[in-house]
Motif scaffolding. Structure first.
Motif, PDB file in Angstrom:
ATOM      1  N   ARG A 104       9.119  -2.805  35.046  1.00  0.00           N
ATOM      2  CA  ARG A 104      10.149  -3.810  34.756  1.00  0.00           C
ATOM      3  C   ARG A 104      11.354  -3.097  34.152  1.00  0.00           C
ATOM      4  O   ARG A 104      11.376  -2.740  32.978  1.00  0.00           O
ATOM      5  N   GLN A 106      15.155  -2.444  32.803  1.00  0.00           N
ATOM      6  CA  GLN A 106      16.202  -3.125  32.054  1.00  0.00           C
ATOM      7  C   GLN A 106      17.355  -2.158  31.814  1.00  0.00           C
ATOM      8  O   GLN A 106      17.205  -0.931  31.923  1.00  0.00           O
ATOM      9  N   PRO A 125      15.493 -11.903  32.597  1.00  0.00           N
ATOM     10  CA  PRO A 125      14.204 -12.447  33.035  1.00  0.00           C
ATOM     11  C   PRO A 125      13.815 -11.947  34.420  1.00  0.00           C
ATOM     12  O   PRO A 125      13.924 -12.656  35.420  1.00  0.00           O
ATOM     13  N   GLY A 146      13.372 -11.327  40.396  1.00  0.00           N
ATOM     14  CA  GLY A 146      12.257 -11.936  39.685  1.00  0.00           C
ATOM     15  C   GLY A 146      11.007 -11.092  39.833  1.00  0.00           C
ATOM     16  O   GLY A 146      10.846 -10.339  40.795  1.00  0.00           O
ATOM     17  N   ALA A 181       9.838 -17.140  40.357  1.00  0.00           N
ATOM     18  CA  ALA A 181       9.913 -15.699  40.113  1.00  0.00           C
ATOM     19  C   ALA A 181      10.240 -14.902  41.368  1.00  0.00           C
ATOM     20  O   ALA A 181      10.314 -13.672  41.314  1.00  0.00           O
TER      21      ALA A 181
END
Length: 662
Positions: A104, A106, A125, A146, A181
């Motif tokens: 994930r 970021q 998110p 997502g 998602a």
């Protein structure tokens, strides 16, 4: 028959030793480079490096800066970091990292002159796929997927980030169709205030986007998030102030690489017939937002694969022309194009040429060739400066065993000239020949390090020649050539490959009694299809194949694409969906097949390999099925990759040995 477990075999030990000699000297160091970026003045240069710490899992990625001819790691630790982007003033580096949660990504920022760890922006998110600085350097545009979104075939064709939800092992896998998602959205991060806000509306899936001046975005969008929906996506202009969205372009083919000029007047976009998302190579158009007119840029036969505005008037692009990588700059208002370079070296990432332009027209690229390990270079008209290389004792070992590569051409049965690359071991032919069919089908081989497939130099080191054809349907030859495969998959393109084999046999380079096939994705389909059409093949290894276009329609996340490229009615008797399905022609096969699949593959599910395997067994043909439980589209993780390579070597050695006594 091959043993079920190959780990105790001499072949496995040999392959494992070969891989160790190739990679161990570079453990902890970058062995592959991608996503190069530079400040406009060319003074600050960064790149993503793929790093193996041991032969386990997949390589992590890290961000590197070029300093005194060396690559210095900016990020460290076991987490991955990628997509470095230097701000327009050169003072801030933005990059993506999954240090908080594996997989994930970021946004993180490193500010020049501050002795501190990278600053993490507020989490979005989902996972950030790319980040683009605004023209004034005050904000970053984030493309966010997502956690349930599908990855493209080239990314592994699996779900974005695995989420088990703490469920027990016995619990069923539940699929209710695309959910919340599954969507991709756009977000803005303001550097000075730390503010993060979503800017794309609900109900709009944003596959990719770029800035268009300081207050608008140009995006490729669809009304639904399924992978199949990308093929009908449109070019949309998003007004940041009002949220207004306006459709700019709808095409009969696919759209990619949207890029707006820094003053907001123009939007550049590539139109191309495509088989995979992120594999966009085609014609360049520029839309003038003041007048509403759309103009085609004459790229001199180059299929464009990367766009970047240098200023309000100059649009830089990279692309592929035949087997060459090309970079050029278009002066849009005056309609003039200046070519920066055209080279037989590969320039860019895995799929197609890519790079970054400096303000004065230089191009930062990752260069490689079959006998040139990846290196970072800054190329301008008439000059080239190598900045850093990934060479090490392991690449020296590969160069001592991998033979040579050369471009080859031949005429297909209708007289059309076809191109390819032939890798050969030392010595005169005829050699046992393995035909390596590329995926797509709209993709193309270039002269690249190891041909981006570890089994290529491995097979050459064991005495095999490996042939890489670019049949019609491939990129780099214009849209008519690429589009020739639409409605004819397994037709004229198959004859192009067979004609290439004939030519190599006639030239004394290939042994007609020892011809094999291997390929992944569309190459897996072709490795299954060709053995139903021609019985010359001694062995085949279809990997991640399509073997039944009918069942593929109902099990793949791009089933609609398959029918569109076949131009087929799935239910019509004798239609291409049935006529071009290898499984329905299994009775013609005499070639032993090693069928390989990943259990998590969404675009060519493992059932496709299983169908062909069982059909072959039913017809008395030697067949083995290998399904790797943790893999998606292609085999990527160690030790599964070592196992796969061992089985490939053993399969060809068993059925078409390169050396006496094998």
């Amino acid at each position: 028959m091959l043993p079920t477990d190959v780990r105790d075999t001499a072949e496995y030990e040999a392959v494992h030793g070969y891989l160790l000699r190739s990679h161990e000297p570079a453990f902890g160091r970058p062995a592959a480079l991608s996503e190069p970026h530079t400040s406009p003045d060319g003074r600050r240069i960064v790149v993503t490096g793929a790093v193996l710490d041991k032969l386990a899992g997949v390589p992590r990625t890290a961000v590197y800066a070029v300093e005194d001819g060396e690559l210095r790691a900016i990020t460290s630790g076991t987490a991955s970091a990628r997509y470095p982007r230097v701000s327009p003033d050169g003072r801030t580096l933005a990059f993506l990292s999954d240090r908080a949660q594996p997989g994930r990504f970021q946004l993180h920022l490193l500010h020049e002159g501050r002795m501190s760890e990278a600053e993490a922006a507020p989490a979005v998110p989902g996972t950030v796929e790319y980040a683009h600085w605004s023209p004034d350097g005050t904000r970053l545009l984030l493309g966010v997927a997502g956690l349930g979104a599908d990855l493209s075939g080239g990314q592994g064709a699996r779900k974005n980030v695995a989420q088990d939800g703490g469920l027990p092992e016995w619990h069923p896998a539940i699929d209710t169709g695309p959910g919340e998602a599954s969507w991709r959205s756009l977000w803005l991060y303001t550097v000075a205030t730390g503010e993060l806000s979503r800017v794309s509306p609900e109900g709009m899936n944003c596959w990719e986007a770029g800035w268009c001046g300081p207050s608008r975005l140009a995006a490729v969008t669809s009304d639904a998030p399924a992978e199949d929906d990308w093929y009908g996506a449109v070019l949309t202009l998003i007004e940041l102030g009002t949220g207004e969205c306006r459709e700019l372009l709808r095409s009969d083919v696919q759209l990619g690489w949207p890029a707006g000029s820094p003053d907001g007047r123009y939007v550049g976009v590539v139109e191309a017939v495509c088989s995979d998302r992120w594999l966009v190579a085609g014609e360049l158009s520029v839309i003038d937002l003041r007048t509403g007119t759309r103009s085609a840029i004459d790229t001199a036969g180059t299929d464009v694969t990367c766009l970047q505005w240098l200023d309000a008037d100059r649009l830089g692009y990279l692309g592929q022309r035949h087997l060459d990588s090309v970079a050029a700059i278009a002066d849009v208002p005056h309609g003039k194009v200046t070519e920066v370079f055209s080279t037989g070296l590969s320039c860019g990432g895995l799929f197609y040429p890519e790079g970054t332009f400096t303000a004065d027209g230089g191009v930062l690229v990752v260069q490689s060739a079959y006998r040139l390990p990846p290196r970072l270079a800054l190329v301008a008209a008439g000059s080239e400066r190598v900045l850093a290389s990934t060479s090490h004792p392991g690449t020296d070992f590969l160069l001592s065993t991998c033979g040579n590569a050369e471009a080859v051409t031949w005429n297909s049965r209708d007289g059309l000239e076809i191109e390819g690359i032939l890798c050969t071991p030392p010595g005169d032919g005829p050699h046992p020949l393995v035909v390596n069919v590329h995926g797509g089908p709209v993709w193309a081989y270039r002269d690249t390090w190891s041909m981006h497939a570890p089994y290529v130099p491995l097979l050459v080191s064991r005495g095999y020649a490996v042939f890489h054809p670019n049949p019609r349907g491939s990129g780099g030859r214009g849209q008519e050539f690429a589009g020739a495969v639409v409605g004819d998959m397994g037709g004229a393109d198959a004859l192009d490959i067979l004609s290439g084999i004939d030519a190599l046999v006639e030239r004394g380079l290939a042994d007609p009694d020892r011809i094999g096939l291997i390929g992944g994705s569309y190459g897996g389909f072709m490795s299954s299809w060709l053995v139903t059409q021609d019985q010359r093949f001694a062995a085949s290894v279809p990997t991640a194949p399509v073997t039944d276009w009918c069942s593929q329609t109902f099990t793949s996340n791009i089933g609609g694409w398959g029918l569109a490229f076949l131009q087929a009615d799935r239910d019509a008797p004798g239609a291409p969906a049935q006529d071009r399905s290898p499984v329905l022609h299994a009775g013609k096969v005499r070639t032993p097949c090693l069928n390989v699949a990943g259990a998590k593959d969404l675009c060519t599910p493992a059932g496709q390999a299983q169908e062909f395997h069982q059909a072959l067994l039913a017809h008395g043909v030697e067949s083995v099925l290998a399904v790797y439980p943790l893999e998606g589209h292609g085999i990527r993780m160690y030790p599964a990759l070592t196992d796969y390579l061992t089985r490939v070597v053993m399969w060809f050695d068993r059925h078409m040995p390169a050396r006496a006594g094998r």
